[in-house]
Design an enzyme around this catalytic site. Structure first.
Site, PDB file in Angstrom:
ATOM      1  N   TYR A  82      -2.114   1.470 -28.072  1.00  0.00           N
ATOM      2  CA  TYR A  82      -1.022   1.763 -27.146  1.00  0.00           C
ATOM      3  C   TYR A  82      -1.371   1.351 -25.725  1.00  0.00           C
ATOM      4  O   TYR A  82      -0.646   0.572 -25.086  1.00  0.00           O
ATOM      5  CB  TYR A  82      -0.700   3.261 -27.218  1.00  0.00           C
ATOM      6  CG  TYR A  82       0.267   3.752 -26.165  1.00  0.00           C
ATOM      7  CD1 TYR A  82       1.542   3.201 -26.054  1.00  0.00           C
ATOM      8  CD2 TYR A  82      -0.084   4.781 -25.294  1.00  0.00           C
ATOM      9  CE1 TYR A  82       2.438   3.662 -25.089  1.00  0.00           C
ATOM     10  CE2 TYR A  82       0.805   5.245 -24.336  1.00  0.00           C
ATOM     11  CZ  TYR A  82       2.063   4.685 -24.240  1.00  0.00           C
ATOM     12  OH  TYR A  82       2.943   5.135 -23.281  1.00  0.00           O
ATOM     13  N   LYS A 116       0.265  -1.908 -23.712  1.00  0.00           N
ATOM     14  CA  LYS A 116       1.029  -1.620 -22.486  1.00  0.00           C
ATOM     15  C   LYS A 116       0.402  -2.339 -21.295  1.00  0.00           C
ATOM     16  O   LYS A 116       1.116  -2.840 -20.407  1.00  0.00           O
ATOM     17  CB  LYS A 116       1.094  -0.117 -22.222  1.00  0.00           C
ATOM     18  CG  LYS A 116       1.960   0.659 -23.195  1.00  0.00           C
ATOM     19  CD  LYS A 116       3.431   0.287 -23.147  1.00  0.00           C
ATOM     20  CE  LYS A 116       4.162   0.950 -22.021  1.00  0.00           C
ATOM     21  NZ  LYS A 116       5.626   0.662 -22.072  1.00  0.00           N
TER      22      LYS A 116
END
Length: 477
Positions: A239, A243
């Site tokens: 994640y 990102k």
């Protein structure tokens, strides 16, 4: 308060991506409730067609309890109000042009949109690498490219996460509101090439498919591959890694697009607006708190000084709306941390104490209606302490159970296998959350604080100032 400040989005059209996500719902609700003179909300929902997208919007957004204040406000006119203000579009940010198939609709959107807010994200720490790259990395670029073609766009707000910074184990570190450079890594060992990562990902998928791997095998292989690639460059999970790459792409390719990146920390339930305590599903810390209150969790993992940088969802959205309304001022900076650790720190020791006192006074009840008595949980302040605890409480009993199975055949192998499976799941979760339960640094929020001061009192929504000051949070409450 003058009319301009009360109705600052009058006549404006906003595109929202990732509409079914937690933060996006809070944003949509607040805009519709406090800025009813808005021209239009284009709400992107991932679906194969508009009928399915509308169905998802009805089931996953507008019928949620979050909208009950808005429903009461409009009464019988609620549905007609929504139909006038909202246009649901089926789309997918992982595709060029957001996957829009209707060329006439696309042309209309490009002519009308004033503001784009990109909430679309895959937030699982160990999501499949291909899924996470598609939404968090390439999706960010696709939204940017769409914004470049919006003739009236005044600002693109991209929602990222403060944890793109990776792990932080020093309480003296203050993490700055600084953009990434293209190719930057957290460990400095090698240069990150995003295009090479995409090629590597494709080769990995081709390899799995050439071996006729099942969907389940592919799923877990891609999860492990994402963690492996993230760790290679210094990020703790897929994640945060994807990102960060998304941020790199939009900053590097933004050209003349007015771009602002919002980095919230761990987002939790609403603080005040539209009412206190609305949350969807079990998020971040919630599962631990619930498990402890139910007597299922006997220990907390984490250093007492760890900053659990939690921020209520409505404070995040208040900051986003302030940035949209004051985009000319906000564009003086490109990165905004929305966090609590610097101005109103909340530590693991606070959670430990508050939870104990709360569930002592307001205990959960078991299936027989009797209160569940909890004891003060053991606080495991290091991974070494965790390993010792797990060995004594789970690993050794499992070994004994296995021995009993073999010698006396008193228990089925299925019981052992199920307990062993649960243990593996628990250890995987600990590995995923380990960077955050020993996270001692704080997030600088100078840009956000300066914006707060510059706009204080200037935006009035339903008689209330847009509040995003973490110092107003009472953690015990």
């Amino acid at each position: 308060m003058d009319v301009e400040h009360q109705h600052f989005l009058k006549g404006k059209t906003i595109l929202v991506t990732g509409t079914t996500g937690f933060l996006a719902k809070v944003f949509v609700e607040k805009i519709l409730r406090t800025q009813p003179e808005i021209q239009k909300l284009y709400l992107q929902v991932r679906a194969l067609n508009n009928d399915l997208a509308t169905q998802r919007f009805q089931n996953e957004v507008i019928h949620k309890d979050l909208f009950k204040v808005l429903r009461d406000q409009w009464g019988q006119d609620f549905d007609s109000f929504i139909s006038k203000k909202v246009v649901i579009i089926s789309g997918d940010v992982s595709l060029n042009n957001l996957g829009l198939k209707d060329e006439d609709l696309k042309t209309k959107m490009l002519e009308e949109i004033d503001v784009i807010v990109n909430f679309a994200a895959s937030t699982k720490f160990d999501e499949r690498f291909d899924v996470s790259m598609g939404v968090n990395t390439m999706g960010a670029l696709h939204v940017l490219n769409f914004a470049k073609n919006c003739h009236r766009a005044k600002v693109l707000v991209h929602i990222s996460t403060a944890y793109v910074c990776g792990e932080a184990k020093d309480e003296k570190v203050i993490l700055q509101e600084k953009p990434f450079e293209m190719g930057q890594t957290l460990n400095g060992t090698s240069k990150l090439d995003i295009h090479a990562e995409m090629d590597s990902l494709k080769r990995k998928m081709d390899e799995l498919q050439s071996k006729n791997a099942t969907e389940n095998i592919i799923k877990y292989a891609m999860k492990d591959y994402g963690i492996k690639r993230a760790n290679l460059y210094g990020w703790p999970n897929t994640y945060a890694f994807t990102k960060a790459m998304g941020e790199m792409l939009v900053m590097h390719h933004k050209d003349n697009v007015p771009l602002i990146i919002i980095r919230p920390t761990m987002v939790t339930s609403t603080f005040n607006d539209p009412f206190p305590g609305w949350i969807e599903g079990i998020r971040t810390l919630d599962s631990i708190i619930i498990g402890y209150g139910q007597g299922k969790i006997k220990c907390f993992l984490g250093h007492p000084k760890t900053n659990l940088d939690i921020i209520p969802a409505d404070l995040v959205i208040n900051c986003v709306i302030t940035i949209v309304a004051h985009s000319n001022q906000a564009l003086a900076n490109s990165i905004y941390h929305i966090s609590s650790s610097l101005r109103n720190p909340f530590k693991i020791s606070d959670v430990h104490n508050i939870c104990y006192h709360y569930f002592t006074e307001v205990p959960y009840k078991n299936e027989n209606g009797k209160p569940i008595i909890i004891s003060k949980a053991t606080l495991l302040t290091s991974m070494a302490a965790f390993n010792i605890y797990m060995t004594a409480r789970y690993v050794l009993p499992l070994k004994v159970l296995n021995l009993v199975n073999k010698v006396f055949r008193q228990h089925s192998q299925d019981v052992y296998n199920e307990n062993y499976r649960k243990l593996k799941v628990l250890i995987r979760l600990v590995e995923l959350y380990k960077p955050y339960v020993f996270f001692k640094a704080v997030f600088d929020d100078t840009n956000t604080e300066n914006l707060r001061r510059a706009t204080k009192g200037s935006l009035n929504m339903d008689g209330a100032i847009l509040d995003f000051d973490p110092q107003n949070i009472d953690w015990t409450d």
